[in-house]
Design a protein around this motif. Sequence first.
Motif, PDB file in Angstrom:
ATOM      1  N   ASN A  82       0.831  -1.202   0.000  1.00 49.66           N
ATOM      2  CA  ASN A  82       0.000   0.000   0.000  1.00 49.66           C
ATOM      3  C   ASN A  82       0.869   1.256   0.000  1.00 49.66           C
ATOM      4  O   ASN A  82       1.790   1.364   0.802  1.00 49.66           O
ATOM      5  CB  ASN A  82      -0.869   0.022   1.271  1.00 49.66           C
ATOM      6  CG  ASN A  82      -2.186  -0.629   1.018  1.00 49.66           C
ATOM      7  OD1 ASN A  82      -2.367  -1.263  -0.025  1.00 49.66           O
ATOM      8  ND2 ASN A  82      -3.105  -0.482   1.940  1.00 49.66           N
ATOM      9  N   HIS A  83       0.530   2.187  -0.886  1.00 51.67           N
ATOM     10  CA  HIS A  83       1.257   3.462  -1.011  1.00 51.67           C
ATOM     11  C   HIS A  83       2.720   3.256  -1.409  1.00 51.67           C
ATOM     12  O   HIS A  83       3.543   4.152  -1.242  1.00 51.67           O
ATOM     13  CB  HIS A  83       1.182   4.286   0.298  1.00 51.67           C
ATOM     14  CG  HIS A  83      -0.224   4.472   0.775  1.00 51.67           C
ATOM     15  ND1 HIS A  83      -1.009   5.538   0.380  1.00 51.67           N
ATOM     16  CD2 HIS A  83      -0.978   3.705   1.574  1.00 51.67           C
ATOM     17  CE1 HIS A  83      -2.203   5.414   0.949  1.00 51.67           C
ATOM     18  NE2 HIS A  83      -2.217   4.310   1.673  1.00 51.67           N
ATOM     19  N   ASN A  88       3.142  -2.303   4.889  1.00 49.87           N
ATOM     20  CA  ASN A  88       1.721  -2.582   5.050  1.00 49.87           C
ATOM     21  C   ASN A  88       1.128  -3.072   3.732  1.00 49.87           C
ATOM     22  O   ASN A  88       1.385  -2.480   2.692  1.00 49.87           O
ATOM     23  CB  ASN A  88       1.048  -1.250   5.453  1.00 49.87           C
ATOM     24  CG  ASN A  88      -0.235  -1.468   6.213  1.00 49.87           C
ATOM     25  OD1 ASN A  88      -1.131  -2.114   5.677  1.00 49.87           O
ATOM     26  ND2 ASN A  88      -0.340  -0.948   7.424  1.00 49.87           N
ATOM     27  N   ASN A 132      -5.908  -5.030   6.674  1.00 48.52           N
ATOM     28  CA  ASN A 132      -4.621  -4.327   6.602  1.00 48.52           C
ATOM     29  C   ASN A 132      -3.625  -5.070   7.481  1.00 48.52           C
ATOM     30  O   ASN A 132      -3.877  -5.280   8.665  1.00 48.52           O
ATOM     31  CB  ASN A 132      -4.733  -2.892   7.127  1.00 48.52           C
ATOM     32  CG  ASN A 132      -5.690  -2.056   6.315  1.00 48.52           C
ATOM     33  OD1 ASN A 132      -6.889  -2.123   6.534  1.00 48.52           O
ATOM     34  ND2 ASN A 132      -5.163  -1.292   5.388  1.00 48.52           N
ATOM     35  N   GLN A 142       3.682   5.328   6.416  1.00 49.59           N
ATOM     36  CA  GLN A 142       2.979   5.738   5.186  1.00 49.59           C
ATOM     37  C   GLN A 142       2.810   7.257   5.175  1.00 49.59           C
ATOM     38  O   GLN A 142       2.767   7.885   6.237  1.00 49.59           O
ATOM     39  CB  GLN A 142       1.583   5.114   5.138  1.00 49.59           C
ATOM     40  CG  GLN A 142       1.572   3.629   4.926  1.00 49.59           C
ATOM     41  CD  GLN A 142       0.147   3.063   4.891  1.00 49.59           C
ATOM     42  OE1 GLN A 142      -0.783   3.692   5.383  1.00 49.59           O
ATOM     43  NE2 GLN A 142       0.000   1.886   4.338  1.00 49.59           N
ATOM     44  N   HIS A 145      -2.796  10.315   4.895  1.00 53.39           N
ATOM     45  CA  HIS A 145      -3.765  10.311   3.791  1.00 53.39           C
ATOM     46  C   HIS A 145      -5.186  10.110   4.301  1.00 53.39           C
ATOM     47  O   HIS A 145      -5.415   9.809   5.477  1.00 53.39           O
ATOM     48  CB  HIS A 145      -3.406   9.192   2.802  1.00 53.39           C
ATOM     49  CG  HIS A 145      -3.457   7.807   3.392  1.00 53.39           C
ATOM     50  ND1 HIS A 145      -2.422   7.261   4.123  1.00 53.39           N
ATOM     51  CD2 HIS A 145      -4.428   6.855   3.371  1.00 53.39           C
ATOM     52  CE1 HIS A 145      -2.745   6.039   4.526  1.00 53.39           C
ATOM     53  NE2 HIS A 145      -3.971   5.762   4.091  1.00 53.39           N
ATOM     54  N   ASP A 147      -8.666   7.786   2.937  1.00 56.50           N
ATOM     55  CA  ASP A 147      -8.917   6.687   2.006  1.00 56.50           C
ATOM     56  C   ASP A 147      -9.868   7.175   0.915  1.00 56.50           C
ATOM     57  O   ASP A 147     -10.919   6.597   0.672  1.00 56.50           O
ATOM     58  CB  ASP A 147      -9.491   5.471   2.752  1.00 56.50           C
ATOM     59  CG  ASP A 147      -8.419   4.758   3.557  1.00 56.50           C
ATOM     60  OD1 ASP A 147      -7.220   5.011   3.316  1.00 56.50           O
ATOM     61  OD2 ASP A 147      -8.771   3.955   4.428  1.00 56.50           O
ATOM     62  N   GLY A 173       2.535  -1.110  15.517  1.00 52.28           N
ATOM     63  CA  GLY A 173       2.103  -0.352  14.333  1.00 52.28           C
ATOM     64  C   GLY A 173       0.626  -0.003  14.330  1.00 52.28           C
ATOM     65  O   GLY A 173      -0.022  -0.017  13.275  1.00 52.28           O
ATOM     66  N   HIS A 237      -5.074   9.702   8.318  1.00 53.25           N
ATOM     67  CA  HIS A 237      -4.418   8.648   9.093  1.00 53.25           C
ATOM     68  C   HIS A 237      -3.175   8.166   8.340  1.00 53.25           C
ATOM     69  O   HIS A 237      -2.979   8.516   7.160  1.00 53.25           O
ATOM     70  CB  HIS A 237      -5.379   7.478   9.338  1.00 53.25           C
ATOM     71  CG  HIS A 237      -5.822   6.790   8.080  1.00 53.25           C
ATOM     72  ND1 HIS A 237      -6.829   7.279   7.262  1.00 53.25           N
ATOM     73  CD2 HIS A 237      -5.373   5.657   7.474  1.00 53.25           C
ATOM     74  CE1 HIS A 237      -6.985   6.477   6.228  1.00 53.25           C
ATOM     75  NE2 HIS A 237      -6.111   5.488   6.325  1.00 53.25           N
ATOM     76  N   ARG A 248       0.728  -7.427  12.446  1.00 50.51           N
ATOM     77  CA  ARG A 248      -0.492  -6.878  13.060  1.00 50.51           C
ATOM     78  C   ARG A 248      -1.577  -6.788  11.994  1.00 50.51           C
ATOM     79  O   ARG A 248      -1.410  -6.118  10.995  1.00 50.51           O
ATOM     80  CB  ARG A 248      -0.173  -5.487  13.646  1.00 50.51           C
ATOM     81  CG  ARG A 248      -1.288  -4.829  14.421  1.00 50.51           C
ATOM     82  CD  ARG A 248      -1.644  -3.458  13.818  1.00 50.51           C
ATOM     83  NE  ARG A 248      -2.262  -3.567  12.523  1.00 50.51           N
ATOM     84  CZ  ARG A 248      -2.340  -2.566  11.646  1.00 50.51           C
ATOM     85  NH1 ARG A 248      -1.825  -1.407  11.905  1.00 50.51           N
ATOM     86  NH2 ARG A 248      -2.950  -2.736  10.469  1.00 50.51           N
ATOM     87  N   MET A 250      -5.702  -6.192  10.842  1.00 47.63           N
ATOM     88  CA  MET A 250      -7.074  -5.784  11.172  1.00 47.63           C
ATOM     89  C   MET A 250      -7.957  -6.020   9.947  1.00 47.63           C
ATOM     90  O   MET A 250      -7.617  -5.643   8.828  1.00 47.63           O
ATOM     91  CB  MET A 250      -7.164  -4.335  11.656  1.00 47.63           C
ATOM     92  CG  MET A 250      -6.659  -3.274  10.729  1.00 47.63           C
ATOM     93  SD  MET A 250      -6.777  -1.660  11.551  1.00 47.63           S
ATOM     94  CE  MET A 250      -6.226  -0.574  10.236  1.00 47.63           C
TER      95      MET A 250
HETATM   96  O1  LIG Z   1      -2.895  -0.652   8.675  1.00 47.77           O
HETATM   97  C1  LIG Z   1      -2.954   0.498   9.063  1.00 47.77           C
HETATM   98  O2  LIG Z   1      -2.658   0.816  10.220  1.00 47.77           O
HETATM   99  C2  LIG Z   1      -3.411   1.593   8.132  1.00 47.77           C
HETATM  100  C3  LIG Z   1      -3.076   1.293   6.698  1.00 47.77           C
HETATM  101  C4  LIG Z   1      -3.556   2.327   5.730  1.00 47.77           C
HETATM  102  O3  LIG Z   1      -4.039   3.362   6.080  1.00 47.77           O
HETATM  103  C5  LIG Z   1      -3.422   2.063   4.298  1.00 47.77           C
HETATM  104  O4  LIG Z   1      -2.751   1.089   3.921  1.00 47.77           O
HETATM  105  O5  LIG Z   1      -3.971   2.846   3.491  1.00 47.77           O
END
Ligand SMILES: O=C(O)CCC(=O)C(=O)O
Length: 341
Positions: A82-83, A88, A132, A142, A145, A147, A173, A237, A248, A250
Amino acid sequence: MAPSALGLPSTPGVIALSEEERKAGKWSRANLQRALELFHRDGLIVMSGIVPKEDLLKLRENMMETADAVKAEKAGSPGKFNHGIMSNFLQAPPMSTPELLFPSVYQNPYVIQIAEKYLGGGQIRMPFITANTAIANSTQKQPIHKDCSFNHPLAPFMCISNFLLDDFVPSNGSTEFWLGSHATTTPSEQYWRSPESLAPTCDIIPDILEERRKTRPPSQVTVPFGSVLLRDPRTWHAGMPNSSDSDRIMVAVAYQAEWFTEDRRFKAPESARALLTSNPNIIPLCEFYTDEEWNTFCQRWGNGEPMDLVYGPKPEGWVTIGDVAPEDKVLNHNFNPNAKG
Ligand SMILES: O=C(O)CCC(=O)C(=O)O
């Protein structure tokens, strides 16, 4: 943590399910009001006691094993994270495993009760299910940003429930959140690729972050295993480095207002159809695939991949009062082509 200059906390409020609410299968009027007040104010709330820990433990066991396989497959390719930040990634929960299809996660009545009130009347939509994963022993943060890599409406149009499969603390994290940012933010606070771009990137302009930091600074969430977060995707966030030895994870189940776009489509296995379509007030925006087929691509997220989430609405013809004139768009000259958004 000290309150902000606005007199507001930098950490989210908690709504704890009582025994009476558990027996009734719904929030009391008083807790519903508290949840809605905190959610409108902060763009993030924490709910405790709304999901059996045994369900989350079973998901955790399964998903940690999958995370190891996904990591091995992605190793060394920033574009698959991601990003473009190798801390992540997105992961599909095991929706083709019938014994792991928990109504407490995919149709949680306490989440849905708040989502229905927050998003307004009518049938609400379920635009995506994902997870995530913040990788063990990672070091990068990251960009901050939303979403929303699109011209988002200036009204609540979506909320995302995050089921935490572990304690959620800075050392593993836990996400950094900028509480209350959702309430006034507009697409003019996001970076654009070019004056002609129809959709912004999701990153927030650094000068705007620094202004906000003076009044309501961010913080990393600290909540115990079993908690569920509910967040507005407009709330700023960032995924944070996970310095622990354990991934970790979620799980994310999203809900969307009836009046918002229908364009978003995720992919789900046939095994999940009965559960995802079991509530006539929740319309899943997905296409179903045989379990065998889904299993072949369900961990392939990212630009151009089969599970890539197409963030709606379609840019052509979508109007919000937050529209930005070409000359007012702030461009990101260091745009990372690997970054989604
Ligand atoms: O996993 C997270 O704590 C946030 C991840 C997130 O914001 C993203 O990947 O866009």
